[in-house]
Design a protein around this motif. Structure first.
Motif, short mmCIF file in Angstrom:
data_model
loop_
_atom_site.label_atom_id
_atom_site.label_comp_id
_atom_site.label_asym_id
_atom_site.label_seq_id
_atom_site.Cartn_x
_atom_site.Cartn_y
_atom_site.Cartn_z
N LYS A 214 37.27 10.09 47.84
CA LYS A 214 36.99 9.80 49.24
C LYS A 214 36.77 8.29 49.43
N VAL A 215 37.46 7.72 50.41
CA VAL A 215 37.32 6.30 50.71
C VAL A 215 36.70 6.13 52.08
N SER A 216 35.54 5.48 52.12
CA SER A 216 34.93 5.08 53.39
C SER A 216 35.37 3.66 53.69
N VAL A 217 35.53 3.34 54.96
CA VAL A 217 35.90 1.97 55.35
C VAL A 217 34.84 1.43 56.29
N ALA B 232 41.15 7.78 55.75
CA ALA B 232 39.83 7.47 55.21
C ALA B 232 38.90 8.64 55.49
N ALA B 233 37.94 8.84 54.60
CA ALA B 233 36.97 9.91 54.81
C ALA B 233 36.12 9.63 56.04
N GLU B 234 35.89 8.35 56.32
CA GLU B 234 35.15 7.93 57.49
C GLU B 234 35.41 6.44 57.71
N ILE B 235 35.23 6.02 58.95
CA ILE B 235 35.34 4.61 59.31
C ILE B 235 34.06 4.24 60.03
N ILE B 236 33.33 3.31 59.47
CA ILE B 236 32.04 2.92 60.03
C ILE B 236 32.15 1.51 60.60
N VAL B 237 31.97 1.39 61.90
CA VAL B 237 31.90 0.08 62.55
C VAL B 237 30.43 -0.26 62.72
N VAL B 238 30.02 -1.37 62.13
CA VAL B 238 28.62 -1.79 62.22
C VAL B 238 28.53 -2.85 63.31
N ASP B 239 27.99 -2.48 64.45
CA ASP B 239 27.84 -3.39 65.57
C ASP B 239 26.60 -4.25 65.33
#
Length: 283
Positions: free
Chosen positions: A2-5, A30-37
């Protein structure tokens, strides 16, 4: 695997949509895409939230700075591999699959790398092959020559989950440093393996090069500062000399970048009359 981005973002309304569209078109999702605001004052979070159906999750980090945003994203991620790109990175459809493949064990040693990275080219200016060659040299080969260890490129890198947990407590949060170089230093000191994969290429914006000389110097001086913070005096002196030479060489490049519209690369000579065409930089 699993690849998180993770995508740290600070006032990136102009580019975050294109970045997430590219991530949504991956052959291997991708398993998940996390945008960090990171305290954006524009519509960054709103634009990112519109991609929720594509596995995008927006989290907010109140502590200002790319290192804090990166750490929050890595800490939140659930993947076996934690990819990291910038909001102006537009990955190709094979990028996630390429990252996963890069973590395969080396046939000679039987060991998988702890981190992988690759080069970039600029999608919004001409002479892309020259840009790719320059990036290979200045961001990867030159840093390896100065420091004796591999560099990580924040717009195109990934760590194993276990590797992040091991290095997490060693990373620095001092202002005015390059967080990707800091991470590379600590990976090296812990004896962890970084694999440079030349085929793992991503296009990024040249917007920072289009800044004024003062803005460009303010950004680049973090290079020797990061080495000095870690006691790498030879590397710091080398980076300082290269910085001064680079400011001279980058001036005509800056004019070339400023003559093109950011993000789409259209020629617009009238932009040269403006003080700077750079987008608001990451803190």
């Amino acid at each position: 695997m699993k690849v998180s981005v993770i995508v740290p973002a600070y006032d990136e309304e102009a580019v975050i949509g294109r970045c997430l569209e590219a991530l949504a078109r991956q052959r291997m999702p991708a398993a998940e895409i996390i945008v960090v605001d990171n305290n954006s004052a524009d519509r960054t979070a709103e634009v990112a939230a519109a991609f929720a159906d594509h596995g995008v999750r927006v989290v907010r980090e109140a502590r200002q700075g790319a290192v804090h945003a990166r750490n929050r994203g890595f800490d939140e991620a659930c993947g076996d591999v934690l990819g990291r790109i910038d909001a102006d990175t537009v990955v190709g459809p094979e990028w996630v699959a390429g990252v996963a493949a890069a973590f395969a064990a080396d046939s000679a040693t039987g060991l998988a790398p702890d981190a992988v990275t690759g080069p970039s080219w600029f999608y919004d200016v001409p002479l892309r092959r020259i840009g790719l060659s320059a990036h290979r040299f200045f961001c990867h080969r030159l840093n390896r020559l100065l420091s004796g260890h591999a560099m990580l490129w924040g717009s195109n890198m990934a760590l194993s989950r276990q590797g992040w947990h091991r290095v997490r407590a060693h990373t620095c949060a001092a202002p005015g440093i390059w967080e990707d170089l800091d991470l590379a230093v600590h990976l090296s000191r812990l004896g962890m393996r970084v694999r440079y994969v030349d085929g793992l290429r991503v296009p990024v914006s040249a917007r920072r090069i289009g800044a004024s000389v003062g803005e460009l110097y303010s950004y680049l001086r973090a290079w020797p500062r990061t080495y000095r913070l870690h006691g790498q005096r030879r590397a710091a002196w080398g980076a300082a000399v290269c910085l001064l030479i680079g400011l001279v060489l980058l001036r005509p490049c800056s004019l070339l970048v400023r003559a093109h519209t950011p993000y789409d690369g259209r020629l617009s000579p009238m932009r040269l009359l403006r003080r700077s065409s750079a987008a608001r930089p990451l803190p």
